[in-house]
Design an enzyme around this catalytic site. Structure first.
Site, short mmCIF file in Angstrom:
data_model
loop_
_atom_site.label_atom_id
_atom_site.label_comp_id
_atom_site.label_asym_id
_atom_site.label_seq_id
_atom_site.Cartn_x
_atom_site.Cartn_y
_atom_site.Cartn_z
N ASN A 39 0.86 -1.18 0.00
CA ASN A 39 0.00 0.00 0.00
C ASN A 39 0.90 1.23 0.00
O ASN A 39 1.51 1.56 1.01
CB ASN A 39 -0.88 -0.05 1.25
CG ASN A 39 -1.72 1.21 1.43
OD1 ASN A 39 -1.78 2.05 0.54
ND2 ASN A 39 -2.35 1.33 2.59
N GLY A 93 3.30 2.23 10.73
CA GLY A 93 4.32 3.27 10.57
C GLY A 93 5.08 3.60 11.84
O GLY A 93 5.75 4.63 11.91
N GLU A 132 -4.77 -4.81 10.74
CA GLU A 132 -3.73 -3.81 10.90
C GLU A 132 -3.96 -3.04 12.21
O GLU A 132 -4.76 -2.08 12.24
CB GLU A 132 -3.75 -2.81 9.74
CG GLU A 132 -3.49 -3.44 8.39
CD GLU A 132 -2.96 -2.43 7.39
OE1 GLU A 132 -1.87 -2.69 6.85
OE2 GLU A 132 -3.59 -1.40 7.16
N SER A 143 4.01 -2.20 10.19
CA SER A 143 5.46 -2.32 10.39
C SER A 143 6.04 -3.66 9.97
O SER A 143 6.96 -4.17 10.61
CB SER A 143 5.83 -1.98 11.83
OG SER A 143 5.48 -0.64 12.13
N GLY A 178 3.13 -1.12 4.13
CA GLY A 178 3.17 0.30 3.78
C GLY A 178 4.58 0.70 3.37
O GLY A 178 5.04 0.42 2.27
N GLY A 179 5.28 1.35 4.30
CA GLY A 179 6.60 1.94 4.01
C GLY A 179 7.57 1.01 3.30
O GLY A 179 8.25 1.43 2.35
N LYS A 238 0.01 4.26 -0.21
CA LYS A 238 -0.63 5.44 0.40
C LYS A 238 -0.42 6.66 -0.50
O LYS A 238 -0.39 6.51 -1.73
CB LYS A 238 -0.11 5.64 1.83
CG LYS A 238 -0.15 4.33 2.64
CD LYS A 238 0.13 4.50 4.09
CE LYS A 238 0.00 3.14 4.79
NZ LYS A 238 0.16 3.22 6.22
P1 13P Z 1 3.52 0.33 7.48
O1 13P Z 1 3.97 -0.98 6.86
O2 13P Z 1 4.25 1.51 6.95
O3 13P Z 1 3.51 0.23 8.97
O4 13P Z 1 1.99 0.55 7.02
C1 13P Z 1 1.09 -0.49 7.15
C2 13P Z 1 -0.16 -0.13 6.45
O5 13P Z 1 -0.90 0.74 6.88
C3 13P Z 1 -0.45 -0.84 5.19
O6 13P Z 1 -1.76 -0.61 4.78
#
Ligand code: 13P
Length: 254
Positions: free
Chosen positions: A11, A174, A168, A214, A235-236, A13
């Site tokens: 994702n 994050g 999640e 994370s 995410g990241g 974002k």
């Molecule tokens: P992170 O992997 O950056 O913690 O984000 C998770 C997320 O919200 C994926 O949708």
């Protein structure tokens, strides 16, 4: 019962521009070079990039998804995107009910259920997100909160072929924090059991339940090994092909 094929979805974002195509291209190349990856792999870039990515990835194993959709198929909703538009752009899935949408846009589980139903109508895989806040976990309410979100967000026609659940925990997104493996296992077992109650044993067993929050190359193997974890929503660590590959390759045949 055979386990469902895992899904590892990235994702992005509100990150990425046209120059980020090189990351998608490089990920598709890594995937093509390693036929032993036993998982579906997907990128969910910002909407502006979906058509270009989907076009460039034709014939590749890498899937493309959206990050949100409107509950209606068209109309006077300035700035919104329908599930049909995502499908038309080449997406095969859409994330709905991400905690950032629930928090930033006040989306309720009822909104999420309508969005997921719209995704199904356009033949998109709905990736429905659920997760508790830090306070809710500290108060011992995590299972209850997630159970309530799940039952409120699951549309009538949900089945293994069109629905994925992503657990999640909000406090893990994050932050570099993750729940203990026992807590992840407990929550995923709980989600599976709630799905059984709603959809029946066979359908529930086939639904993929992703963990997100994370996930990094260093912790992916242990998280993905937890019973009832059928992949990750990242995410990241999905923004760079090399990092994301470090997670995807957990599912490569050693
Ligand atoms: P992170 O992997 O950056 O913690 O984000 C998770 C997320 O919200 C994926 O949708």
């Amino acid at each position: 019962m055979t386990k469902p094929r895992p899904l590892v979805a990235g994702n992005w974002k509100m990150n990425g521009a046209r120059a980020s195509w090189k990351e998608a291209e490089s990920l598709a190349g890594l995937l093509a070079a390693d036929p032993e990856v036993r998982a579906d792999v997907m990128l969910c870039p910002p909407t502006t990039l979906i058509a270009e990515f989907a076009q460039g990835l034709k014939g590749s194993e890498l899937l493309v998804g959206g990050q949100d959709c409107h509950g209606e198929s068209s109309g006077a909703h300035t700035g919104d995107i329908s599930a049909g538009m995502l499908a038309d752009a080449g997406a095969t899935a859409v994330i709905v009910g991400h905690s950032e949408r629930r928090a930033d846009h006040g989306e309720t589980s009822e909104d999420v259920r309508i969005k997921a139903a719209a995704a199904h109508k356009s033949e998109l895989l709905a990736i429905i997100c659920v997760g508790e806040t830090e306070t809710e976990r500290k108060q011992g309410e995590a299972l209850n909160v997630v159970g309530t979100q799940l039952s409120g967000s699951l549309p009538e026609k949900a089945q293994a072929g069109n629905t994925v659940i992503a657990y999640e925990p909000v406090w893990a997104i994050g932050t570099g924090l993750t729940p203990t493996l026992d807590d992840v296992g407990e929550m995923h077992r709980h989600i599976r059991s709630e799905l059984k109650g709603k959809l029946g044993e066979a359908e529930a067993a086939g639904i993929r339940i992703l963990y997100g929050g994370s996930v990094k190359p260093v912790n992916a193997a242990e998280l993905m090994a937890v019973t009832d974890v059928n992949g990750a929503l990242v995410g990241g660590a999905s923004l760079k092909a090399e990092d994301f590959w470090g997670i995807v390759s957990v599912y490569a045949e050693k």
